[in-house]
Design an enzyme around this catalytic site. Structure first.
Site, short mmCIF file in Angstrom:
data_model
loop_
_atom_site.label_atom_id
_atom_site.label_comp_id
_atom_site.label_asym_id
_atom_site.label_seq_id
_atom_site.Cartn_x
_atom_site.Cartn_y
_atom_site.Cartn_z
N HIS A 74 0.81 -1.22 0.00
CA HIS A 74 0.00 0.00 0.00
C HIS A 74 0.84 1.27 0.00
CE1 HIS A 74 0.26 0.21 4.53
NE2 HIS A 74 0.10 1.50 4.30
N ASP A 120 0.15 -7.53 1.89
CA ASP A 120 0.62 -6.14 1.87
C ASP A 120 2.15 -6.12 1.87
OD1 ASP A 120 0.60 -3.41 1.87
OD2 ASP A 120 -0.02 -3.18 3.96
N GLN A 209 0.37 6.29 11.31
CA GLN A 209 0.41 6.67 9.90
C GLN A 209 1.78 7.25 9.54
OE1 GLN A 209 -2.57 6.78 11.53
NE2 GLN A 209 -3.20 5.14 10.15
N GLY A 210 2.35 6.77 8.45
CA GLY A 210 3.69 7.20 8.02
C GLY A 210 4.75 6.18 8.38
N ASP A 211 4.43 5.27 9.30
CA ASP A 211 5.37 4.18 9.65
C ASP A 211 5.18 2.98 8.74
OD1 ASP A 211 6.65 5.43 11.87
OD2 ASP A 211 4.90 4.98 13.11
N SER A 212 4.09 2.94 8.00
CA SER A 212 3.80 1.80 7.13
C SER A 212 4.98 1.47 6.24
CB SER A 212 2.62 2.12 6.23
OG SER A 212 1.44 1.86 6.90
N1 ARG Z 1 -1.33 2.33 7.47
C1 ARG Z 1 -0.41 3.13 8.20
C2 ARG Z 1 0.58 3.77 7.26
O1 ARG Z 1 0.26 3.86 6.08
C3 ARG Z 1 0.20 2.37 9.33
C4 ARG Z 1 -0.78 2.27 10.42
C5 ARG Z 1 -0.30 1.47 11.54
N2 ARG Z 1 -1.28 1.61 12.58
C6 ARG Z 1 -1.15 1.11 13.78
N3 ARG Z 1 -2.07 1.34 14.67
N4 ARG Z 1 -0.10 0.39 14.09
O2 ARG Z 1 1.56 4.36 7.64
#
Ligand code: ARG
Length: 265
Positions: A74, A120, A209-212
């Site tokens: 993603h 993913d 968000q941003g760690d993905s």
């Molecule tokens: N989808 C998020 C990203 O794009 C990562 C989210 C992780 N969330 C969590 N609660 N660990 O960076």
């Protein structure tokens, strides 16, 4: 001004200094990744970030071969592959340290549809190698690395609170791996083959968000890829990571050099 009001001013000034010290203490005490602290890129040289066409950090990744980065599917699908840049060796997003590499190719798992359906995972090929230490990936036979309660390291430049600002600096935190049954109880979309969860039952420490795309590390091995979660660091809602061992063969295949193109007769 009388002696009394001067004394009041003195007390007010002292209180202001104490309040500032307390605010600094709170800032130092947490609010990073969520609930983490500064990490040195020298100690984690395999962590890279992905920059969007505007040059902004938006995801993380892991260097697994000199010119190959494992990240989340993603993190790749929103952009044209050649618009993504990989930045290595840069702890401070606002500094110019480290090295930037254009991406020439991406393998995205062909079954990937959405994060909650699994698959993913993606592998980026860099235009030129990066000179940093690589992180080995968990093989198909690495079940012991996934034992519930095992402590894992999360790393990234993402938000330091749900809906908050992303971090200027690389941050890290330690979170225990969840038992699959406990994660299934937390999330209807959890599936143990494509995913593994990590977090404290009481919350407070998590990716955001941003760690993905960034790494979940156990025993100096890449066991997970930051993928999704409900909110960030909420009690009972752990972070969900792509289970790398499930995709070990796919990732290994994507690390092979592209077959030479057959010359035209
Ligand atoms: N989808 C998020 C990203 O794009 C990562 C989210 C992780 N969330 C969590 N609660 N660990 O960076």
């Amino acid at each position: 001004m009388g002696g009394k009001s001067r004394r009041i001013l003195g007390v007010a000034a002292a209180l202001a200094v104490l309040a500032a010290m307390f605010a600094q203490f709170v800032a130092d005490a947490g609010e990073d990744i969520v609930g983490g602290s500064r990490a040195s890129i020298a100690k984690h040289p395999y962590v890279v970030f992905l920059a969007d066409p505007d040059g902004r950090q938006y995801c993380g990744g892991t260097l697994v071969a000199p010119d190959k980065v494992v990240t989340a599917a993603h993190c790749v699908t929103p952009f044209a592959v050649t618009d993504i840049k990989v930045v290595g060796g840069r702890e401070d997003k606002e500094a110019t340290a480290g090295e930037v590499r254009p991406v020439t190719e991406a393998w995205v798992h062909p079954e990937y549809r959405s994060v909650t359906e699994g698959y993913d995972v993606a592998v980026l090929t860099l235009a030129d190698p990066l000179p940093y230490r690589l992180l080995p990936i968990a093989g198909a036979d690495s079940d012991p690395l996934y034992a519930a309660g095992e402590m894992a390291t999360i790393l990234g430049w993402g938000r330091t609170s749900a809906g908050g600002e992303s971090s200027q600096f690389l941050l890290k935190a330690e979170v225990p791996l969840y038992a699959d049954d406990d994660c299934a109880a937390a999330y209807a979309d959890f599936a143990p083959e494509p995913m593994v969860c990590a977090g404290l039952p009481e919350g407070g420490v998590d990716t955001c968000q941003g760690d993905s795309g960034g790494p979940l590390v156990v025993d100096d091995t890449l066991v997970g890829i930051s993928s999704w979660g409900e909110g960030c660091a909420e009690p009972g809602n752990p972070g969900v990571y792509t289970r790398v061992s499930t995709y070990a063969a796919d990732i290994a295949a994507a690390l092979e050099p592209a077959p030479p193109t057959t010359p035209a007769p």
